[in-house]
Design a protein around this motif. Structure first.
Motif, PDB file in Angstrom:
ATOM      1  N   LEU A   8       0.868  -1.184   0.000  1.00 49.82           N
ATOM      2  CA  LEU A   8       0.000   0.000   0.000  1.00 49.82           C
ATOM      3  C   LEU A   8       0.901   1.229   0.000  1.00 49.82           C
ATOM      4  O   LEU A   8       1.950   1.237   0.650  1.00 49.82           O
ATOM      5  N   GLN A   9       0.462   2.281  -0.700  1.00 51.40           N
ATOM      6  CA  GLN A   9       1.260   3.509  -0.763  1.00 51.40           C
ATOM      7  C   GLN A   9       1.049   4.334   0.497  1.00 51.40           C
ATOM      8  O   GLN A   9      -0.070   4.444   0.996  1.00 51.40           O
ATOM      9  N   ASN A  10       2.128   4.919   1.015  1.00 55.94           N
ATOM     10  CA  ASN A  10       2.086   5.765   2.229  1.00 55.94           C
ATOM     11  C   ASN A  10       1.362   5.067   3.374  1.00 55.94           C
ATOM     12  O   ASN A  10       0.544   5.668   4.081  1.00 55.94           O
ATOM     13  N   ALA A  11       1.624   3.766   3.543  1.00 54.30           N
ATOM     14  CA  ALA A  11       0.894   2.964   4.535  1.00 54.30           C
ATOM     15  C   ALA A  11       1.343   3.280   5.954  1.00 54.30           C
ATOM     16  O   ALA A  11       2.386   3.886   6.189  1.00 54.30           O
ATOM     17  N   ASP A  56       3.544  -4.296  15.591  1.00 54.76           N
ATOM     18  CA  ASP A  56       3.915  -5.700  15.762  1.00 54.76           C
ATOM     19  C   ASP A  56       4.977  -6.136  14.755  1.00 54.76           C
ATOM     20  O   ASP A  56       5.468  -7.260  14.807  1.00 54.76           O
ATOM     21  N   GLY A  57       5.322  -5.259  13.793  1.00 54.72           N
ATOM     22  CA  GLY A  57       6.341  -5.581  12.812  1.00 54.72           C
ATOM     23  C   GLY A  57       5.907  -6.603  11.789  1.00 54.72           C
ATOM     24  O   GLY A  57       6.728  -7.148  11.055  1.00 54.72           O
ATOM     25  N   ARG A  58       4.595  -6.875  11.689  1.00 52.35           N
ATOM     26  CA  ARG A  58       4.096  -7.886  10.756  1.00 52.35           C
ATOM     27  C   ARG A  58       2.969  -7.374   9.872  1.00 52.35           C
ATOM     28  O   ARG A  58       2.727  -7.916   8.804  1.00 52.35           O
ATOM     29  N   HIS A  59       2.264  -6.353  10.326  1.00 51.49           N
ATOM     30  CA  HIS A  59       1.083  -5.892   9.582  1.00 51.49           C
ATOM     31  C   HIS A  59       1.209  -4.420   9.212  1.00 51.49           C
ATOM     32  O   HIS A  59       2.070  -3.706   9.727  1.00 51.49           O
ATOM     33  N   CYS A  60       0.306  -3.972   8.320  1.00 51.48           N
ATOM     34  CA  CYS A  60       0.258  -2.564   7.927  1.00 51.48           C
ATOM     35  C   CYS A  60      -1.183  -2.199   7.584  1.00 51.48           C
ATOM     36  O   CYS A  60      -2.017  -3.077   7.356  1.00 51.48           O
ATOM     37  N   CYS A  61      -1.470  -0.909   7.543  1.00 49.56           N
ATOM     38  CA  CYS A  61      -2.817  -0.404   7.302  1.00 49.56           C
ATOM     39  C   CYS A  61      -2.768   0.746   6.297  1.00 49.56           C
ATOM     40  O   CYS A  61      -1.734   1.406   6.154  1.00 49.56           O
ATOM     41  N   PRO A  62      -3.887   1.012   5.596  1.00 44.28           N
ATOM     42  CA  PRO A  62      -3.903   2.114   4.635  1.00 44.28           C
ATOM     43  C   PRO A  62      -3.664   3.463   5.301  1.00 44.28           C
ATOM     44  O   PRO A  62      -3.912   3.635   6.501  1.00 44.28           O
ATOM     45  N   GLN A  63      -3.209   4.418   4.508  1.00 43.71           N
ATOM     46  CA  GLN A  63      -2.978   5.787   4.973  1.00 43.71           C
ATOM     47  C   GLN A  63      -4.257   6.353   5.584  1.00 43.71           C
ATOM     48  O   GLN A  63      -5.349   6.128   5.069  1.00 43.71           O
ATOM     49  N   LEU A  91      -4.487  -3.847  16.755  1.00 46.68           N
ATOM     50  CA  LEU A  91      -3.892  -5.186  16.814  1.00 46.68           C
ATOM     51  C   LEU A  91      -4.756  -6.162  17.608  1.00 46.68           C
ATOM     52  O   LEU A  91      -4.743  -7.361  17.326  1.00 46.68           O
ATOM     53  N   GLU A  92      -5.529  -5.657  18.570  1.00 47.30           N
ATOM     54  CA  GLU A  92      -6.394  -6.542  19.365  1.00 47.30           C
ATOM     55  C   GLU A  92      -7.457  -7.193  18.486  1.00 47.30           C
ATOM     56  O   GLU A  92      -7.752  -8.376  18.622  1.00 47.30           O
ATOM     57  N   ARG A  93      -8.029  -6.395  17.579  1.00 42.33           N
ATOM     58  CA  ARG A  93      -9.105  -6.912  16.711  1.00 42.33           C
ATOM     59  C   ARG A  93      -8.578  -7.309  15.329  1.00 42.33           C
ATOM     60  O   ARG A  93      -9.356  -7.738  14.479  1.00 42.33           O
ATOM     61  N   SER A  94      -7.280  -7.138  15.085  1.00 44.22           N
ATOM     62  CA  SER A  94      -6.665  -7.428  13.775  1.00 44.22           C
ATOM     63  C   SER A  94      -7.365  -6.680  12.644  1.00 44.22           C
ATOM     64  O   SER A  94      -7.704  -7.246  11.614  1.00 44.22           O
ATOM     65  N   THR A  95      -7.636  -5.389  12.874  1.00 41.92           N
ATOM     66  CA  THR A  95      -8.296  -4.571  11.855  1.00 41.92           C
ATOM     67  C   THR A  95      -7.595  -3.225  11.736  1.00 41.92           C
ATOM     68  O   THR A  95      -6.790  -2.848  12.598  1.00 41.92           O
ATOM     69  N   CYS A  96      -7.899  -2.524  10.650  1.00 45.51           N
ATOM     70  CA  CYS A  96      -7.444  -1.146  10.457  1.00 45.51           C
ATOM     71  C   CYS A  96      -8.637  -0.251  10.726  1.00 45.51           C
ATOM     72  O   CYS A  96      -9.675  -0.395  10.078  1.00 45.51           O
ATOM     73  N   THR A  97      -8.514   0.633  11.687  1.00 49.60           N
ATOM     74  CA  THR A  97      -9.638   1.487  12.051  1.00 49.60           C
ATOM     75  C   THR A  97      -9.397   2.895  11.550  1.00 49.60           C
ATOM     76  O   THR A  97      -8.253   3.325  11.412  1.00 49.60           O
ATOM     77  N   SER A  98     -10.478   3.611  11.280  1.00 46.18           N
ATOM     78  CA  SER A  98     -10.371   4.989  10.830  1.00 46.18           C
ATOM     79  C   SER A  98      -9.784   5.832  11.945  1.00 46.18           C
ATOM     80  O   SER A  98     -10.194   5.726  13.102  1.00 46.18           O
TER      81      SER A  98
END
Length: 259
Positions: free
Chosen positions: A116-119, A124-131, A137-144
């Motif tokens: 993803l660009q500008n993520a 945790d060093g394993r995941h990323c989320c959109p800009q 990390l608790e719910r394994s989601t990207c929140t606004s």
């Protein structure tokens, strides 16, 4: 590149919705229809599951005959041109990620690529989320990252079909006979059609105040014109939200307004 149908010689190609057929010269040609029947004259072709009738220049089918189609020359297969991909250099100066990706640190010595660009790189060093979002990390989601808009209670005290007052107000007639809003709940409307008093008080026009039976006194309140219901968003027969809002149910089951 357009998708193509490869011909048996391994060098010629036809468009994706065409069929390879040998021409009279021995080269490959293209019949402009998928899975076509190649005619014996090596010039014409017919739709799938039909028979070439060269004598009558027709394609025979149980559902009805159609004219023969003419082939056109195939083209030679071109190997795809090599494209030099731009890369994103990671902060260590050695690692790189594809263009449009983001370098995220996996460990003190290693970088990974988030596609993803500008993520946002998660801790945790394993995941990323959109800009513009945050890692949950608790719910394994990207929140606004924007806070959710709270739902204020639907502010609508209905005076009549056309007019209403904000929640917590009382509808009172003005001197012109139109509706006004007293900024008090279950208020007493004063006879002058201009002022109002809290519940349990009476209007004392002589002193311009609100009088309580126990002798308490407080200033009276001036009314404001009621709101037209025309531009409101109706939630149900009793409640509406301001124009440009959305009616949403609150946990209590009553209506709220999302701005």
């Amino acid at each position: 590149a357009p998708r193509a149908v490869p011909c048996p010689d391994g060098q010629s190609e036809c468009p994706d919705d065409a069929t390879c057929c040998v021409t009279a010269s021995g080269t490959w040609g293209c019949c402009p229809m998928p899975q076509a029947s190649c005619c014996a004259d090596k010039v014409h072709c017919c739709p799938h599951a039909t028979i070439c009738d060269l004598a009558h220049e027709r394609c025979l089918s149980p559902t009805g005959d159609v004219p023969l189609a003419t082939k056109f020359p195939a083209w030679k297969h071109q190997p795809p041109a090599s494209v030099t991909l731009r890369q994103v250099l990671c902060p260590d100066g050695r690692s790189a990620c594809p263009d449009g990706a983001t370098c995220c640190q996996l460990s003190p010595t290693q970088y990974g690529c988030c596609p993803l660009q500008n993520a946002v790189c998660c801790s945790d060093g394993r995941h990323c989320c959109p800009q513009g979002t945050a890692c949950d990390l608790e719910r394994s989601t990207c929140t606004s990252a924007r806070p959710l808009a709270s739902l204020p209670k639907a502010h609508d005290v209905k005076c009549d079909e056309e007019t209403s007052c904000p929640d917590g107000n009382t509808c009172c007639r003005l001197s012109l006979g139109t509706w006004g809003c007293c900024p008090l709940e279950q208020a007493v409307c004063c006879p002058d059609h201009v002022h109002c008093c809290p519940q349990g008080y009476t209007c004392d026009q002589a002193t311009g105040s609100c009088l309580q039976e126990a002798g308490g006194r407080r200033p009276w309140v001036q009314k404001v014109p009621a709101l037209g219901r025309g531009g409101d968003v109706r939630c149900d027969e009793e409640t509406s939200c301001p124009d440009g809002s959305t009616c949403c149910r609150l946990s209590s089951g009553t209506w709220g307004c999302c701005p």
